[in-house]
Motif scaffolding. Structure first.
Motif, PDB file in Angstrom:
ATOM      1  N   LEU A 187      -1.778  29.859  37.280  1.00  0.00           N
ATOM      2  CA  LEU A 187      -0.903  30.035  36.119  1.00  0.00           C
ATOM      3  C   LEU A 187      -0.503  31.494  35.947  1.00  0.00           C
ATOM      4  N   CYS A 188      -1.423  32.398  36.211  1.00  0.00           N
ATOM      5  CA  CYS A 188      -1.092  33.820  36.089  1.00  0.00           C
ATOM      6  C   CYS A 188      -0.006  34.218  37.082  1.00  0.00           C
ATOM      7  N   LYS A 189      -0.082  33.711  38.305  1.00  0.00           N
ATOM      8  CA  LYS A 189       0.915  34.058  39.312  1.00  0.00           C
ATOM      9  C   LYS A 189       2.265  33.412  39.006  1.00  0.00           C
ATOM     10  N   GLU A 190       2.242  32.181  38.503  1.00  0.00           N
ATOM     11  CA  GLU A 190       3.488  31.445  38.289  1.00  0.00           C
ATOM     12  C   GLU A 190       4.125  31.744  36.937  1.00  0.00           C
ATOM     13  N   GLN A 191       3.332  31.919  35.899  1.00  0.00           N
ATOM     14  CA  GLN A 191       3.854  32.042  34.538  1.00  0.00           C
ATOM     15  C   GLN A 191       3.815  33.460  33.984  1.00  0.00           C
ATOM     16  N   GLN A 192       3.049  34.349  34.612  1.00  0.00           N
ATOM     17  CA  GLN A 192       2.960  35.742  34.179  1.00  0.00           C
ATOM     18  C   GLN A 192       2.708  35.872  32.669  1.00  0.00           C
ATOM     19  N   PRO A 193       1.565  35.382  32.188  1.00  0.00           N
ATOM     20  CA  PRO A 193       1.265  35.528  30.753  1.00  0.00           C
ATOM     21  C   PRO A 193       1.144  36.996  30.364  1.00  0.00           C
ATOM     22  N   ASP A 194       1.314  37.267  29.084  1.00  0.00           N
ATOM     23  CA  ASP A 194       1.223  38.641  28.597  1.00  0.00           C
ATOM     24  C   ASP A 194      -0.210  39.058  28.334  1.00  0.00           C
ATOM     25  N   ILE A 195      -1.111  38.080  28.211  1.00  0.00           N
ATOM     26  CA  ILE A 195      -2.525  38.386  28.019  1.00  0.00           C
ATOM     27  C   ILE A 195      -3.336  37.149  28.390  1.00  0.00           C
ATOM     28  N   VAL A 196      -4.568  37.355  28.842  1.00  0.00           N
ATOM     29  CA  VAL A 196      -5.457  36.246  29.204  1.00  0.00           C
ATOM     30  C   VAL A 196      -6.726  36.340  28.380  1.00  0.00           C
ATOM     31  N   LEU A 197      -7.076  35.235  27.715  1.00  0.00           N
ATOM     32  CA  LEU A 197      -8.361  35.109  27.018  1.00  0.00           C
ATOM     33  C   LEU A 197      -9.257  34.287  27.933  1.00  0.00           C
ATOM     34  N   LEU A 198     -10.282  34.909  28.498  1.00  0.00           N
ATOM     35  CA  LEU A 198     -10.999  34.344  29.639  1.00  0.00           C
ATOM     36  C   LEU A 198     -12.487  34.165  29.355  1.00  0.00           C
ATOM     37  N   ASP A 199     -12.950  32.919  29.508  1.00  0.00           N
ATOM     38  CA  ASP A 199     -14.384  32.641  29.428  1.00  0.00           C
ATOM     39  C   ASP A 199     -15.067  33.182  30.682  1.00  0.00           C
ATOM     40  N   VAL A 200     -16.349  33.510  30.571  1.00  0.00           N
ATOM     41  CA  VAL A 200     -17.075  34.055  31.718  1.00  0.00           C
ATOM     42  C   VAL A 200     -17.771  32.961  32.511  1.00  0.00           C
ATOM     43  N   VAL A 201     -18.506  32.083  31.821  1.00  0.00           N
ATOM     44  CA  VAL A 201     -19.300  31.056  32.497  1.00  0.00           C
ATOM     45  C   VAL A 201     -18.482  29.776  32.600  1.00  0.00           C
ATOM     46  N   MET A 202     -18.043  29.481  33.833  1.00  0.00           N
ATOM     47  CA  MET A 202     -17.270  28.268  34.090  1.00  0.00           C
ATOM     48  C   MET A 202     -17.718  27.684  35.422  1.00  0.00           C
ATOM     49  N   PRO A 203     -17.547  26.374  35.616  1.00  0.00           N
ATOM     50  CA  PRO A 203     -17.878  25.799  36.929  1.00  0.00           C
ATOM     51  C   PRO A 203     -16.927  26.327  37.997  1.00  0.00           C
TER      52      PRO A 203
END
Length: 314
Positions: free
Chosen positions: A54-70
């Motif tokens: 999504l970051c490469k295709e949609q180029q968001p202005d900011i990312v809210l990112l969890d740390v612990v994910m599968p």
């Protein structure tokens, strides 16, 4: 209010700001979506690979990112985003239940701009996101100004060099053709000698606007290459498409009907254009493609000006 003022300051229209929320727990995504949905476009991802795509295709202005994910952790997602030229400028805020000093230090060390612990306080999250969006827009605006030609208000040589590299890599990766159009105004020195440099500047500006109107697709770029020279990048465009675009540009400039009594090509300002097309490969280079377009430009001039000359490279 500040965000709106910054968006209005851009030389070209800026669409709605985009926030990407990345969390493997739907309840956490819903909370953040509810908080921002009325003002921003909110994109959602539930794992790291989806977030990177999504970051490469949609180029968001900011990312809210969890740390612990599968699968890929938030830390690895951040590292990969920061290592990619297409996504490295997107601000990342970690939103996580990890709250040790070492966790926060690691987040900043790998490129995050902020660190928010769960459970979230909506007021604090909103304030921090807005602060970083303001900083992002300010940085984007300064970058946009630095990449713009001061006279014609189109992209400058620096922007062209950057976009050529990006377009070459994308076409190399996807196996698509890339066309370059290099052009300049016929007998422009004689134009300046007769009409003066002030009229010469007005002529260059009018030509730049006509060229810019001639390209339609978002990835196409028209830039001032230097002096009276301009260049156009056409990613994913084959030789026939490149030739067609060049002819559209030539006609658009002639339609301006800017008087040029001392031109050897006719009574109005005209342009000569060189087109070079290639499917990028390991043994080729963007510099060689540009050199081929330059040679075709001089072929067009030697053949009488006000025309297009084209070549397809192997």
């Amino acid at each position: 209010m500040i965000l709106e003022q910054l968006r209005d300051a851009f030389p070209h229209p800026v669409g709605p700001l985009r926030i990407l929320v990345v969390d493997d727990q739907p309840v956490n995504i819903r909370v953040l979506h509810q908080l921002f949905k009325d003002e921003f476009d909110v994109l959602m991802a539930t794992d790291g690979e989806q977030a990177i795509t999504l970051c490469k295709e949609q180029q968001p202005d900011i990312v809210l990112l969890d740390v612990v994910m599968p699968g890929i952790s938030g830390h690895d997602v951040c590292r990969r985003l920061k290592a990619d030229p297409d996504t490295r400028d997107i601000p990342v805020i970690f939103v996580t239940s990890q709250n040790q000093d070492g966790d926060e230090a690691l987040g900043f060390d790998i490129g995050a701009v902020d660190f928010i612990t769960k459970p979230i306080n909506p007021v604090i999250v909103s304030a921090r996101v807005r602060t970083h969006l303001v900083l992002k827009l300010q940085s984007d605006l300064l970058r946009s100004i630095a990449m713009m030609d001061g006279l014609t208000r189109i992209a400058n040589r620096r922007k062209f060099d950057e976009e050529l590299t990006i377009s070459w890599r994308a076409c190399l990766r996807e196996g698509r053709p890339l066309s370059l159009v290099l052009l300049d105004l016929d007998c422009f020195k004689q134009f300046n000698d007769r009409y003066g440099h002030q009229q010469g500047d007005a002529c260059l500006t009018a030509v730049a606007e006509a060229l810019n109107r001639s390209v339609r697709r978002p990835l196409d770029l028209v830039a001032r290459y230097g002096g009276e020279e301009f260049v156009c990048i056409l990613p994913g465009t084959d030789s026939q498409g490149g030739l067609k675009c060049a002819e559209v540009m030539r006609a658009a400039v002639k339609a301006l009907k800017i008087e040029h009594q001392d031109s050897a090509a006719g009574p109005f300002v005209s342009i000569s254009l060189g087109v070079a097309t290639q499917i990028p490969h390991a043994d080729a280079s963007p510099e060689a493609l540009l050199a081929a377009a330059d040679e075709q430009l001089y072929q067009a001039k030697r053949a009488g000006r006000d025309r297009v000359s084209a070549i397809t490279l192997a």
